[in-house]
Each structure stands twice: as C-alpha cells, then as structure tokens.
Motif scaffolding. Structure first.
Motif, PDB file in Angstrom:
ATOM      1  N   ASN A  22      26.274  11.834  31.134  1.00 11.72           N
ATOM      2  CA  ASN A  22      25.214  11.620  32.104  1.00 11.72           C
ATOM      3  C   ASN A  22      24.162  12.701  31.921  1.00 11.72           C
ATOM      4  OD1 ASN A  22      23.637  11.164  34.281  1.00 11.72           O
ATOM      5  ND2 ASN A  22      25.295  11.182  35.776  1.00 11.72           N
ATOM      6  N   THR A  24      21.111  12.565  33.355  1.00 15.40           N
ATOM      7  CA  THR A  24      20.121  12.436  34.414  1.00 15.40           C
ATOM      8  C   THR A  24      19.851  13.815  35.001  1.00 15.40           C
ATOM      9  OG1 THR A  24      21.004  10.256  34.914  1.00 15.40           O
ATOM     10  CG2 THR A  24      19.574  11.249  36.567  1.00 15.40           C
ATOM     11  N   PRO A 101      23.223   7.167  35.583  1.00 10.32           N
ATOM     12  CA  PRO A 101      22.584   6.725  34.334  1.00 10.32           C
ATOM     13  C   PRO A 101      21.998   5.315  34.430  1.00 10.32           C
ATOM     14  CG  PRO A 101      24.964   6.933  34.031  1.00 10.32           C
ATOM     15  CD  PRO A 101      24.651   7.446  35.398  1.00 10.32           C
ATOM     16  N   ILE A 102      22.575   4.480  35.272  1.00 13.15           N
ATOM     17  CA  ILE A 102      22.064   3.109  35.408  1.00 13.15           C
ATOM     18  C   ILE A 102      20.685   3.136  36.059  1.00 13.15           C
ATOM     19  CG2 ILE A 102      22.427   0.874  36.534  1.00 13.15           C
ATOM     20  CD1 ILE A 102      25.501   1.478  36.229  1.00 13.15           C
ATOM     21  N   SER A 104      18.774   5.735  36.381  1.00 13.68           N
ATOM     22  CA  SER A 104      17.907   6.576  35.560  1.00 13.68           C
ATOM     23  C   SER A 104      17.328   5.809  34.374  1.00 13.68           C
ATOM     24  CB  SER A 104      18.696   7.790  35.060  1.00 13.68           C
ATOM     25  OG  SER A 104      17.836   8.693  34.423  1.00 13.68           O
ATOM     26  N   LYS A 105      18.107   4.907  33.828  1.00 10.47           N
ATOM     27  CA  LYS A 105      17.662   4.098  32.694  1.00 10.47           C
ATOM     28  C   LYS A 105      16.517   3.166  33.089  1.00 10.47           C
ATOM     29  CE  LYS A 105      20.142   0.528  31.157  1.00 10.47           C
ATOM     30  NZ  LYS A 105      21.263  -0.214  30.523  1.00 10.47           N
ATOM     31  N   HIS A 106      16.560   2.673  34.319  1.00  8.04           N
ATOM     32  CA  HIS A 106      15.609   1.643  34.743  1.00  8.04           C
ATOM     33  C   HIS A 106      14.421   2.163  35.556  1.00  8.04           C
ATOM     34  CE1 HIS A 106      18.059  -1.616  33.210  1.00  8.04           C
ATOM     35  NE2 HIS A 106      19.107  -1.010  33.723  1.00  8.04           N
TER      36      HIS A 106
END
Length: 167
Positions: A22, A24, A101-102, A104-106
């Motif tokens: 992670n 982030t 991370p989910i 943060s990715k989007h």
C-alpha cells in the motif's frame, strides 16, 4: 472429526489474502478514512457485517456437519468470530488497508476532498442514505426483467439451435 471439519471450514471461509503493498500517502489515507466513515463503511460497521455473515455461514456449516452439537459450540463460534473480526478489521485496520489502494487508484486527493465536501451537504447526506436503497431496488428490477425476458431468450435460442441442427 467434527472439530476438524469446523476448523477446515472456518479456515477456508476466513482465508482471504491481503494484496499489493500500500503506497497511499498519509493525506489520502486520512481522506479515504473520512469518506469510508461518511458512507457507512467504517471499520466497526464493516466488522459487524463480516461478523454477522461469518456467524451465519459457520452456523450453517456446523448444523450440516453434525446432528448433535453442543449448544455451547454456537456461543463459542460467535464469540471467537467476533473477537477475530474485531482484532483484524477494527484494531489492525485490515479493511482500511484493503480499501486505501482501491480508492487511491481511482481518486486524487483533490477529488476525495470534493467527495467529502459533497457528502457534508444536505444533498450529499441524502445521496448516501438513498443510494443503497436505489441499488437494492435496481437489482430487484433487474431480476424481474431477467424473469420476463429469460423465457423469450430460451425459446429463441432453442428455435435457432433447432434450425441450425444443433442438439
């Protein structure tokens, strides 16, 4: 024997892998935590949902595996599941670590801030409240549509198969 079945079933159901490092940053993590809290996805809420689901699944497994189960086994099962879920999801933050991370990715930090601002408005609060109901109702409407067109699809595909000589 019944203990090994229970342990095997519990291990199988509860063995989920954490993934990917992670990366982030701290600011985004704080924003994501606020957003999760606003949208009813706090560690406590998710932990309760996980506990309830695991207790229900494991109770069914226990009931199916043996006829004569000491009623105390169900109490122990519930207690231990709640303790483990609390340790992992609430105290150790496993759910948040998976969600960072989910999100943060989007979303960028600026986008997360805008979402938080929106969620603090009356409209945003209403949106958070009604979206789960809309999703649920939409799924039910989709099932109804599937039931309506399913027979038509079956009939047309069967007729086409027959026409093409497919058994």
């Amino acid at each position: 024997m019944k203990h090994s079945i229970l342990i095997s079933a519990f291990t199988l159901i509860f063995s989920f892998n954490t993934y990917a490092a992670n990366d982030t940053d701290a600011e985004k993590k704080k924003l994501i935590e606020v957003l999760l809290e606003q949208t009813g996805q706090s560690a406590i809420t998710i932990g309760k949902q996980f506990s309830d689901a695991f207790i229900q699944q494991m109770t069914m497994v226990l009931k199916q595996s043996q006829q004569d189960i000491d009623p105390k086994a169900f109490d122990i099962l519930e207690e231990e599941i709640k303790l483990i879920i609390d340790e992992e999801i609430v105290q150790n933050g496993a759910f948040k670590e998976l969600m960072f991370p989910i999100y943060s990715k989007h979303f960028t930090a600026a986008e997360l801030k805008k979402m938080i601002e929106l969620n603090n408005t009356e409209f945003g609060k209403k949106m958070i409240k009604v979206m789960p109901m809309i999703t649920q109702e939409g799924m039910m409407a989709g099932q109804q549509l599937g039931q309506l067109i399913g027979p038509k699809i079956q009939a047309r595909v069967a007729a086409r198969f027959q026409k093409e000589g497919i058994q």
